[in-house]
Structure formats: C-alpha cells, structure tokens
Design a protein around this motif. Structure first.
Motif, PDB file in Angstrom:
ATOM      1  N   ALA A 165      -7.444 -12.341 -17.839  1.00 14.96           N
ATOM      2  CA  ALA A 165      -7.164 -12.684 -16.450  1.00 14.96           C
ATOM      3  C   ALA A 165      -5.990 -11.891 -15.898  1.00 14.96           C
ATOM      4  N   GLY A 166      -4.975 -11.643 -16.727  1.00 17.81           N
ATOM      5  CA  GLY A 166      -3.809 -10.893 -16.280  1.00 17.81           C
ATOM      6  C   GLY A 166      -4.165  -9.481 -15.854  1.00 17.81           C
ATOM      7  N   LYS A 167      -4.948  -8.804 -16.682  1.00 13.01           N
ATOM      8  CA  LYS A 167      -5.364  -7.439 -16.351  1.00 13.01           C
ATOM      9  C   LYS A 167      -6.289  -7.433 -15.129  1.00 13.01           C
ATOM     10  N   LEU A 168      -7.113  -8.471 -15.010  1.00 11.56           N
ATOM     11  CA  LEU A 168      -8.003  -8.549 -13.855  1.00 11.56           C
ATOM     12  C   LEU A 168      -7.203  -8.708 -12.576  1.00 11.56           C
ATOM     13  N   LEU A 169      -6.125  -9.482 -12.628  1.00  8.36           N
ATOM     14  CA  LEU A 169      -5.260  -9.656 -11.467  1.00  8.36           C
ATOM     15  C   LEU A 169      -4.691  -8.317 -11.019  1.00  8.36           C
ATOM     16  N   VAL A 170      -4.186  -7.562 -11.975  1.00  8.07           N
ATOM     17  CA  VAL A 170      -3.619  -6.246 -11.650  1.00  8.07           C
ATOM     18  C   VAL A 170      -4.699  -5.305 -11.137  1.00  8.07           C
ATOM     19  N   LEU A 171      -5.827  -5.277 -11.837  1.00  6.62           N
ATOM     20  CA  LEU A 171      -6.914  -4.380 -11.460  1.00  6.62           C
ATOM     21  C   LEU A 171      -7.440  -4.679 -10.057  1.00  6.62           C
ATOM     22  N   SER A 172      -7.646  -5.972  -9.754  1.00  8.12           N
ATOM     23  CA  SER A 172      -8.168  -6.339  -8.438  1.00  8.12           C
ATOM     24  C   SER A 172      -7.157  -6.033  -7.341  1.00  8.12           C
ATOM     25  N   GLY A 173      -5.865  -6.198  -7.643  1.00  5.94           N
ATOM     26  CA  GLY A 173      -4.832  -5.877  -6.672  1.00  5.94           C
ATOM     27  C   GLY A 173      -4.795  -4.386  -6.370  1.00  5.94           C
ATOM     28  N   VAL A 174      -4.838  -3.576  -7.429  1.00  9.07           N
ATOM     29  CA  VAL A 174      -4.831  -2.120  -7.253  1.00  9.07           C
ATOM     30  C   VAL A 174      -6.087  -1.672  -6.504  1.00  9.07           C
ATOM     31  N   TRP A 175      -7.226  -2.238  -6.897  1.00 10.38           N
ATOM     32  CA  TRP A 175      -8.504  -1.915  -6.236  1.00 10.38           C
ATOM     33  C   TRP A 175      -8.428  -2.187  -4.732  1.00 10.38           C
ATOM     34  N   THR A 176      -7.961  -3.380  -4.378  1.00 12.91           N
ATOM     35  CA  THR A 176      -7.924  -3.783  -2.975  1.00 12.91           C
ATOM     36  C   THR A 176      -6.962  -2.931  -2.170  1.00 12.91           C
ATOM     37  N   VAL A 177      -5.793  -2.659  -2.723  1.00 13.99           N
ATOM     38  CA  VAL A 177      -4.815  -1.820  -2.020  1.00 13.99           C
ATOM     39  C   VAL A 177      -5.359  -0.403  -1.840  1.00 13.99           C
ATOM     40  N   ALA A 178      -6.008   0.130  -2.886  1.00 13.33           N
ATOM     41  CA  ALA A 178      -6.557   1.480  -2.799  1.00 13.33           C
ATOM     42  C   ALA A 178      -7.654   1.562  -1.735  1.00 13.33           C
ATOM     43  N   VAL A 179      -8.520   0.548  -1.704  1.00 12.93           N
ATOM     44  CA  VAL A 179      -9.597   0.546  -0.708  1.00 12.93           C
ATOM     45  C   VAL A 179      -9.027   0.403   0.698  1.00 12.93           C
ATOM     46  N   LEU A 180      -8.031  -0.456   0.864  1.00 19.10           N
ATOM     47  CA  LEU A 180      -7.386  -0.593   2.176  1.00 19.10           C
ATOM     48  C   LEU A 180      -6.771   0.726   2.618  1.00 19.10           C
ATOM     49  N   GLY A 181      -6.172   1.438   1.664  1.00 18.78           N
ATOM     50  CA  GLY A 181      -5.618   2.753   1.984  1.00 18.78           C
ATOM     51  C   GLY A 181      -6.707   3.713   2.434  1.00 18.78           C
ATOM     52  N   GLY A 182      -7.855   3.647   1.753  1.00 16.69           N
ATOM     53  CA  GLY A 182      -8.976   4.492   2.138  1.00 16.69           C
ATOM     54  C   GLY A 182      -9.494   4.156   3.525  1.00 16.69           C
ATOM     55  N   ILE A 183      -9.520   2.861   3.860  1.00 17.38           N
ATOM     56  CA  ILE A 183      -9.978   2.439   5.181  1.00 17.38           C
ATOM     57  C   ILE A 183      -9.037   2.951   6.267  1.00 17.38           C
ATOM     58  N   VAL A 184      -7.724   2.856   6.023  1.00 21.76           N
ATOM     59  CA  VAL A 184      -6.745   3.354   6.990  1.00 21.76           C
ATOM     60  C   VAL A 184      -6.888   4.860   7.153  1.00 21.76           C
ATOM     61  N   ALA A 185      -7.020   5.578   6.023  1.00 28.06           N
ATOM     62  CA  ALA A 185      -7.177   7.031   6.088  1.00 28.06           C
ATOM     63  C   ALA A 185      -8.436   7.423   6.840  1.00 28.06           C
ATOM     64  N   ALA A 186      -9.526   6.691   6.552  1.00 26.46           N
ATOM     65  CA  ALA A 186     -10.797   6.992   7.244  1.00 26.46           C
ATOM     66  C   ALA A 186     -10.672   6.696   8.731  1.00 26.46           C
ATOM     67  N   GLY A 187      -9.955   5.644   9.068  1.00 26.02           N
ATOM     68  CA  GLY A 187      -9.782   5.294  10.478  1.00 26.02           C
ATOM     69  C   GLY A 187      -8.932   6.307  11.227  1.00 26.02           C
ATOM     70  N   LEU A 188      -7.970   6.935  10.522  1.00 25.50           N
ATOM     71  CA  LEU A 188      -7.126   7.944  11.149  1.00 25.50           C
ATOM     72  C   LEU A 188      -7.834   9.294  11.231  1.00 25.50           C
ATOM     73  N   GLY A 189      -8.954   9.414  10.477  1.00 23.26           N
ATOM     74  CA  GLY A 189      -9.705  10.674  10.508  1.00 23.26           C
ATOM     75  C   GLY A 189     -10.733  10.642  11.630  1.00 23.26           C
ATOM     76  N   PRO A 190     -12.013  10.597  11.272  1.00 22.51           N
ATOM     77  CA  PRO A 190     -13.048  10.600  12.314  1.00 22.51           C
ATOM     78  C   PRO A 190     -13.120   9.291  13.092  1.00 22.51           C
ATOM     79  N   GLY A 191     -12.424   8.271  12.615  1.00 21.12           N
ATOM     80  CA  GLY A 191     -12.484   6.980  13.305  1.00 21.12           C
ATOM     81  C   GLY A 191     -13.595   6.097  12.778  1.00 21.12           C
ATOM     82  N   LEU A 192     -13.801   4.979  13.473  1.00 24.20           N
ATOM     83  CA  LEU A 192     -14.772   3.991  13.003  1.00 24.20           C
ATOM     84  C   LEU A 192     -16.204   4.406  13.302  1.00 24.20           C
ATOM     85  N   THR A 193     -16.409   5.116  14.419  1.00 22.21           N
ATOM     86  CA  THR A 193     -17.760   5.486  14.816  1.00 22.21           C
ATOM     87  C   THR A 193     -18.047   6.946  14.510  1.00 22.21           C
ATOM     88  N   GLN A 194     -19.344   7.257  14.350  1.00 20.44           N
ATOM     89  CA  GLN A 194     -19.754   8.622  14.060  1.00 20.44           C
ATOM     90  C   GLN A 194     -19.629   9.511  15.295  1.00 20.44           C
TER      91      GLN A 194
END
Length: 238
Positions: A209-238
C-alpha cells in the motif's frame, strides 16, 4: 461494533454524496474552463453542472455499497450506518437527474451529451464492476469525456466549439485512473477483508500500500503536468 452518533438528515445526505471528492473534481474542470477563456457565466454553468453530476455519482455509490460498507466496518458511510435510507438516496438521485439533464444541455447539445455520458460512466462504477480488476475503467471513461464537455461547451443548446485533441482525451482518462487509485487507498484493508479484488487492491497486494500511495501520487501529478502542458500547446480543441 457500535455506531457513531447519528447526525441530522441533511448532513447525512450531504455526506453520502462524497462532497469533498465531488467539489474537487468540479473545481478542476471549472479551472479548465477558465484557462481556455470561457466567459464567467459559462464558467459558473460548468461548475454547477459538473458538481451536480458528481454528487449523483457519490449518492449512488453509497447506496450501492451500503452492505459492503457495513461489512467492512465503515463508520463514515451514512447509508451503511442507517443515518439515511438507501431508497431516499436513490430518490434524491432521480430528482437531481431531472435537473442535471437540462443543466447539461445548457452547456451546448454536444457538450451536454458528453457530460451526461461521463456521469453515466461514473454511475456504472457503482455496479459490480467496481469490485473487479476493471474498476478503473468507468473512471477512465468518465474523465476522458470531460475534455469534450469543455471543448464543445458554450451557452445554451446547439453546437459550439469543436472536438478535443486526442492527447487531451487520453490524458484525462489516465487522470481518472490515478484519481480512482488515490480514492481507493483508504478502503484497501476493508476491501481485502471482505474478499474484493479491485484494480487498486490487486496492485497493493503485489507492491504494498505504501508504494501504491507513492506511485499513484506520482502518476497523478505527472498526468496533471501533461494536461497543463497540452493545454498551453495546441489547447483543448483541435
């Protein structure tokens, strides 16, 4: 095991809706609307729509899980504790849905349909699938539909905007998986005790459970970072 002091009906009903989780998700989607430059009235509409949709999912979750929560000894679950009747909760969902449908369509026809499908996916999580290795799937689908809700969004019915980028849709789905795992962490012991084999529990049994907590936290932060980066790039729409 003794029951906690029973709170009032209104507070019990509110607790059964998973208000904290619902509010965080609604705020997150609303911030997305702000970042893409939606007018204030549309931002407010997005917040109200997503919040109500998530509240219905929370209510259905507690109503569907009342026996499992009781068996697992969850003292913070109003329906399992008998503070509010399961039938009352489902009736509340029915009433809320009568508001949710026109509220969703008020964001635009396509956006409204995307949001309603997102809510349906969240409701699907309350079925038997949440007790299996595929418990992540409704969360992934529900979150993956939210970019379409924003990109097609506008004021009033009709078609607005355009389709979201594939990248944003995929990232949103991955975020849903991370959120599911994080929210499931507190239930791992109880779920294991009553014999469930959910996606987060299967991972926790392998890595702890301890490793899962860390892994899920890192996963979520990384994905949020990707969403912000994608939003600053081409934006939400094609």
């Amino acid at each position: 095991m003794s029951k906690r002091k029973r709170p009032g009906f209104a507070l019990s009903l509110l607790r059964a809706s998973h208000p904290g989780e619902s509010l965080v998700i609604a705020v997150g989607v609303t911030l997305g609307a702000v970042l893409i430059g939606r007018p204030l009235r549309e931002v407010a509409l997005v917040f109200a729509t997503v919040l109500l949709g998530r509240l219905t999912a929370g209510w259905l979750n507690d109503a569907a899980d009342r026996r499992r929560d009781a068996a697992a000894g969850r003292l913070d679950k109003p329906v399992a504790q008998g503070w509010v009747d399961g039938g009352t909760v489902t009736f509340t969902v029915a009433c809320a849905t009568c508001v949710l449908v026109p509220l969703s369509i008020s964001n635009g026809t396509v956006a409204g349909v995307a949001h309603l499908l997102s809510v349906l996916a969240a409701w699907a999580y309350c079925t038997r699938i949440k007790t299996t290795r595929l418990s992540f799937l409704p969360w992934a689908i529900s979150f993956a539909l939210l970019p379409a809700f924003l990109s097609y969004g506008g004021w009033g019915g009709g078609v607005h905007g355009g389709p979201p980028t594939v990248l944003m849709t995929v990232l949103a789905g991955l975020l849903g998986v991370g959120v599911h795992v994080i929210l499931a962490l507190q239930d791992l012991v109880g779920d294991n005790r009553i014999g469930l084999r959910t996606f987060p529990l299967m991972i926790a049994l392998k890595i702890g459970a301890g490793k899962l907590l860390v892994l899920s936290g890192v996963w979520t932060v990384a994905v949020l970072g990707g969403i912000v980066a994608a939003g600053l790039g081409p934006g939400l729409t094609q």
